[in-house]
Design an enzyme around this catalytic site. Structure first.
Site, PDB file in Angstrom:
ATOM      1  N   GLY A   1       2.337   2.171  10.746  1.00 44.71           N
ATOM      2  CA  GLY A   1       3.335   3.226  10.638  1.00 44.71           C
ATOM      3  C   GLY A   1       4.026   3.571  11.946  1.00 44.71           C
ATOM      4  O   GLY A   1       4.718   4.594  12.037  1.00 44.71           O
TER       5      GLY A   1
ATOM      6  N   HIS B   1      -9.567   1.088   4.631  1.00 44.73           N
ATOM      7  CA  HIS B   1      -8.323   1.297   5.387  1.00 44.73           C
ATOM      8  C   HIS B   1      -8.601   2.256   6.545  1.00 44.73           C
ATOM      9  O   HIS B   1      -9.403   3.180   6.420  1.00 44.73           O
ATOM     10  CB  HIS B   1      -7.246   1.870   4.458  1.00 44.73           C
ATOM     11  CG  HIS B   1      -5.898   1.884   5.096  1.00 44.73           C
ATOM     12  ND1 HIS B   1      -5.521   2.845   6.000  1.00 44.73           N
ATOM     13  CD2 HIS B   1      -4.846   1.031   4.980  1.00 44.73           C
ATOM     14  CE1 HIS B   1      -4.292   2.576   6.415  1.00 44.73           C
ATOM     15  NE2 HIS B   1      -3.856   1.484   5.805  1.00 44.73           N
TER      16      HIS B   1
ATOM     17  N   ASN C   1       0.873  -1.179   0.000  1.00 45.78           N
ATOM     18  CA  ASN C   1       0.000   0.000   0.000  1.00 45.78           C
ATOM     19  C   ASN C   1       0.905   1.222   0.000  1.00 45.78           C
ATOM     20  O   ASN C   1       1.501   1.554   1.024  1.00 45.78           O
ATOM     21  CB  ASN C   1      -0.888  -0.043   1.263  1.00 45.78           C
ATOM     22  CG  ASN C   1      -1.702   1.215   1.451  1.00 45.78           C
ATOM     23  OD1 ASN C   1      -1.791   2.061   0.551  1.00 45.78           O
ATOM     24  ND2 ASN C   1      -2.318   1.343   2.618  1.00 45.78           N
ATOM     25  N   TRP C   2       1.002   1.869  -1.165  1.00 45.53           N
ATOM     26  CA  TRP C   2       1.931   3.003  -1.285  1.00 45.53           C
ATOM     27  C   TRP C   2       1.359   4.273  -0.640  1.00 45.53           C
ATOM     28  O   TRP C   2       2.056   5.248  -0.494  1.00 45.53           O
ATOM     29  CB  TRP C   2       2.270   3.253  -2.758  1.00 45.53           C
ATOM     30  CG  TRP C   2       3.306   2.310  -3.307  1.00 45.53           C
ATOM     31  CD1 TRP C   2       3.726   1.139  -2.739  1.00 45.53           C
ATOM     32  CD2 TRP C   2       4.059   2.464  -4.523  1.00 45.53           C
ATOM     33  NE1 TRP C   2       4.692   0.558  -3.532  1.00 45.53           N
ATOM     34  CE2 TRP C   2       4.915   1.341  -4.636  1.00 45.53           C
ATOM     35  CE3 TRP C   2       4.087   3.421  -5.542  1.00 45.53           C
ATOM     36  CZ2 TRP C   2       5.785   1.172  -5.711  1.00 45.53           C
ATOM     37  CZ3 TRP C   2       4.948   3.248  -6.611  1.00 45.53           C
ATOM     38  CH2 TRP C   2       5.794   2.143  -6.696  1.00 45.53           C
ATOM     39  N   LYS C   3       0.053   4.258  -0.320  1.00 46.65           N
ATOM     40  CA  LYS C   3      -0.600   5.451   0.258  1.00 46.65           C
ATOM     41  C   LYS C   3      -0.341   6.665  -0.657  1.00 46.65           C
ATOM     42  O   LYS C   3      -0.271   6.489  -1.862  1.00 46.65           O
ATOM     43  CB  LYS C   3      -0.124   5.663   1.696  1.00 46.65           C
ATOM     44  CG  LYS C   3      -0.226   4.382   2.536  1.00 46.65           C
ATOM     45  CD  LYS C   3      -0.049   4.593   4.001  1.00 46.65           C
ATOM     46  CE  LYS C   3      -0.176   3.246   4.723  1.00 46.65           C
ATOM     47  NZ  LYS C   3      -0.154   3.375   6.164  1.00 46.65           N
TER      48      LYS C   3
ATOM     49  N   SER D   1       3.193  -2.221  10.330  1.00 45.86           N
ATOM     50  CA  SER D   1       4.626  -2.302  10.648  1.00 45.86           C
ATOM     51  C   SER D   1       5.247  -3.649  10.301  1.00 45.86           C
ATOM     52  O   SER D   1       6.134  -4.131  11.009  1.00 45.86           O
ATOM     53  CB  SER D   1       4.871  -1.943  12.117  1.00 45.86           C
ATOM     54  OG  SER D   1       4.466  -0.601  12.367  1.00 45.86           O
TER      55      SER D   1
ATOM     56  N   GLU E   1      -7.004   4.654   7.666  1.00 49.42           N
ATOM     57  CA  GLU E   1      -6.767   6.071   7.366  1.00 49.42           C
ATOM     58  C   GLU E   1      -7.973   6.688   6.667  1.00 49.42           C
ATOM     59  O   GLU E   1      -8.210   7.892   6.761  1.00 49.42           O
ATOM     60  CB  GLU E   1      -5.483   6.220   6.529  1.00 49.42           C
ATOM     61  CG  GLU E   1      -4.242   5.993   7.388  1.00 49.42           C
ATOM     62  CD  GLU E   1      -3.015   5.501   6.654  1.00 49.42           C
ATOM     63  OE1 GLU E   1      -2.960   5.585   5.414  1.00 49.42           O
ATOM     64  OE2 GLU E   1      -2.095   5.017   7.344  1.00 49.42           O
TER      65      GLU E   1
ATOM     66  N   GLU F   1      -5.593  -4.948  10.422  1.00 51.53           N
ATOM     67  CA  GLU F   1      -4.590  -3.908  10.648  1.00 51.53           C
ATOM     68  C   GLU F   1      -4.929  -3.142  11.923  1.00 51.53           C
ATOM     69  O   GLU F   1      -5.740  -2.201  11.879  1.00 51.53           O
ATOM     70  CB  GLU F   1      -4.565  -2.931   9.474  1.00 51.53           C
ATOM     71  CG  GLU F   1      -4.216  -3.554   8.146  1.00 51.53           C
ATOM     72  CD  GLU F   1      -3.632  -2.522   7.201  1.00 51.53           C
ATOM     73  OE1 GLU F   1      -2.501  -2.713   6.755  1.00 51.53           O
ATOM     74  OE2 GLU F   1      -4.299  -1.513   6.939  1.00 51.53           O
TER      75      GLU F   1
END
Ligand code: PGA
Length: 248
Positions: A171, A95, A11-13, A210, A97, A165
């Site tokens: 992160g 996700h 997942n490059w975000k 992570s 986020e 997650e």
């Protein structure tokens, strides 16, 4: 009934310019037969170029989110059909986020899952508790409710993945213990089986938060861990390959 096919998805975000595709090419070039399925989910701006650059390789391309509607007056949004048209095969949905930053509810995530199925995309549906919820002993309850609410019944018989997650592990460099991961993954599997019967044994349950080359081996070989959703460590080919090799 077949075992889940392991999947490692990056997942490059909101990271990556055209030059970053060299990292994806390097990952593709190093994949070996017999390894896990591997995908990268770059920002929408890079999907078509990534799909072109990776055509014919074993590295699949996915989106990071989509809107539920197929088209319309939704400035700035991208539909599942657009992702598929650009060359995506998968899409990350729900996700944390997006849940936290855009107030995405389980019902909204479920509507996006329907959009993904409509467009022929394989959804990777994310769930996970916050630190407060874990400390309150509510991790299993929260995750079970997210699984129940974010997975529409239309997923029966379809290809999809669930990603566990924990919000506090994303992160941060922190991860749950392997026992804690296994406990949640087993609970998710039980939920999938009670919902979808035998087909509930097929979708891989990815762990995310992570994951790094140094912890991948232990996490990826834990019971009911069917792969990983990798953020930061998917941006550099060397790191991502270090994780992929744990299953190769
Ligand atoms: P991380 O992110 O690997 O950088 O913790 C995982 C994710 O958000 O999917």
């Amino acid at each position: 009934m077949t075992n889940p096919t392991p999947l490692i998805a990056g997942n490059w975000k909101m990271n990556g310019l055209a030059a970053s595709l060299s990292e994806a090419r390097a990952v593709a070039a190093a994949l070996t037969p017999g390894g896990p399925r591997v995908a990268i989910c770059p920002p929408a701006t890079l999907i078509s170029r990534a799909a072109e650059a990776l055509a014919g390789t074993g590295l699949e391309v996915g989106g990071e989110d989509c809107r539920a509607e197929a088209s319309g007056a939704f400035t700035g949004d991208v539909s599942a059909e657009m992702l598929a048209d650009a060359g995506a095969r998968l899409v990350i949905l729900g996700h944390s986020e997006r849940r936290a930053g855009y107030g995405e509810s389980d019902a909204l995530v479920a509507s996006k899952v329907l959009a993904a199925l409509r467009a022929g995309l394989e959804p990777i549906i994310c769930v996970g508790e916050t630190l407060e919820e874990r400390r309150a002993g509510k991790a299993l309850e929260v995750v079970a409710a997210q699984v129940a609410g974010s997975l529409p019944s239309d997923l029966a018989g379809k290809a999809f993945a669930v990603a566990y997650e924990p919000v506090w592990a994303i992160g941060t460099g922190l991860t749950p213990s392997t026992d804690e991961i296994v406990e949640v993954h087993r609970a998710i599997r039980a939920g999938l089986v009670s919902r979808f019967g035998d087909h509930g044994r097929v979708p891989p349950i990815l762990y995310g938060g992570s994951v790094k080359p140094t912890n991948a081996d232990e996490i990826l070989h834990a019971d009911e861990v069917g792969g990983a959703l990798v953020g930061g460590a998917s941006l550099k080919a060397e790191d991502f390959l270090g994780i992929i090799r744990a299953l190769a």
